[in-house]
Motif scaffolding. Structure first.
Motif, PDB file in Angstrom:
ATOM      1  N   HIS A  46      22.747 -68.152  34.440  1.00  0.00           N
ATOM      2  CA  HIS A  46      22.408 -66.740  34.257  1.00  0.00           C
ATOM      3  C   HIS A  46      22.886 -65.891  35.436  1.00  0.00           C
ATOM      4  N   GLY A  47      23.878 -66.407  36.156  1.00  0.00           N
ATOM      5  CA  GLY A  47      24.390 -65.699  37.322  1.00  0.00           C
ATOM      6  C   GLY A  47      24.934 -64.314  37.023  1.00  0.00           C
ATOM      7  N   HIS A  48      25.373 -64.070  35.780  1.00  0.00           N
ATOM      8  CA  HIS A  48      25.874 -62.740  35.426  1.00  0.00           C
ATOM      9  C   HIS A  48      24.750 -61.701  35.447  1.00  0.00           C
ATOM     10  N   GLU A  49      23.524 -62.160  35.260  1.00  0.00           N
ATOM     11  CA  GLU A  49      22.377 -61.253  35.222  1.00  0.00           C
ATOM     12  C   GLU A  49      21.525 -61.342  36.487  1.00  0.00           C
ATOM     13  N   GLU A  50      21.404 -62.539  36.990  1.00  0.00           N
ATOM     14  CA  GLU A  50      20.607 -62.809  38.191  1.00  0.00           C
ATOM     15  C   GLU A  50      21.455 -63.728  39.071  1.00  0.00           C
TER      16      GLU A  50
END
Length: 193
Positions: A84-88
């Motif tokens: 979920h690195g794109h969001e967090e």
């Protein structure tokens, strides 16, 4: 990395091979018997719904690790981690951890979680999140023993997952005895630590 004994030599954790993806749904679906035995027959339909396919899981950014047994390399469990690195930035989510009940209580789930954490560390993640039942013995208490803590204010993607689980009825019927669905997380150490 862990104070748990290593897996016996007959078991191994590694990345899923494309030919093994078709076996993952059956591993996950096998957990329905554990829920029935622990919580009774009045379970939410969502808890017993057919699992997503391994192909669907592999299509998401992240990794799918399997625990295999014996010389025939039978898939006995898996961990699915979504990036979920794109969001967090630096966050990954343990989307699913499943072990065949016939292979339970042997440290396979712990080995899969630890391998997933190591994989996440090497991909640059510093936080692993998950959602689970707080009181079900192989859910919240297991993750707490592995160093995960409940999150009062989880990241937005985890809050959305919890809301969807609750809307799907995962806290109704016999599932009430498992306690509420909760968000948990663990900070991951440095790579190779």
């Amino acid at each position: 990395m862990s104070d748990h004994p290593p897996l016996p030599p007959a078991w191994r954790v590694r990345h899923a091979r494309p030919s093994e993806l078709r076996r993952l749904a059956a591993v996950e679906d096998s957990g329905g018997a554990l829920f029935r035995a622990h919580l009774g027959e009045d379970l939410p339909a969502a808890l017993l719904a057919p699992a997503p396919s391994g192909l669907d899981r592999a299509a998401l950014p992240g990794s799918v690790l399997v625990a295999v047994h014996g010389t025939d390399q039978e898939v006995v469990g898996f961990a699915h981690v979504v990036d979920h690195g794109h969001e967090e930035p630096g966050a990954v989510h343990l989307e699913q951890l499943s072990v065949l009940p016939s292979h339970g209580r042997r440290g396979i789930g712990t080995a899969l979680v630890r391998a997933a954490e190591e994989e996440a560390r090497w991909s640059g993640a510093g936080l692993m999140t998950l959602t689970t039942y707080r009181d079900l013995p192989w859910n919240g208490p297991l993750y707490a023993r592995l160093g995960y803590a409940e999150q009062a204010r989880p990241p937005a993607y985890v809050a959305r997952a919890l809301a969807a689980e609750r809307a799907a009825g995962l806290e109704r019927g016999g599932a009430v005895a498992a306690g509420p669905r909760v968000a948990m997380s663990r900070r991951l150490g440095r790579r190779g630590a």
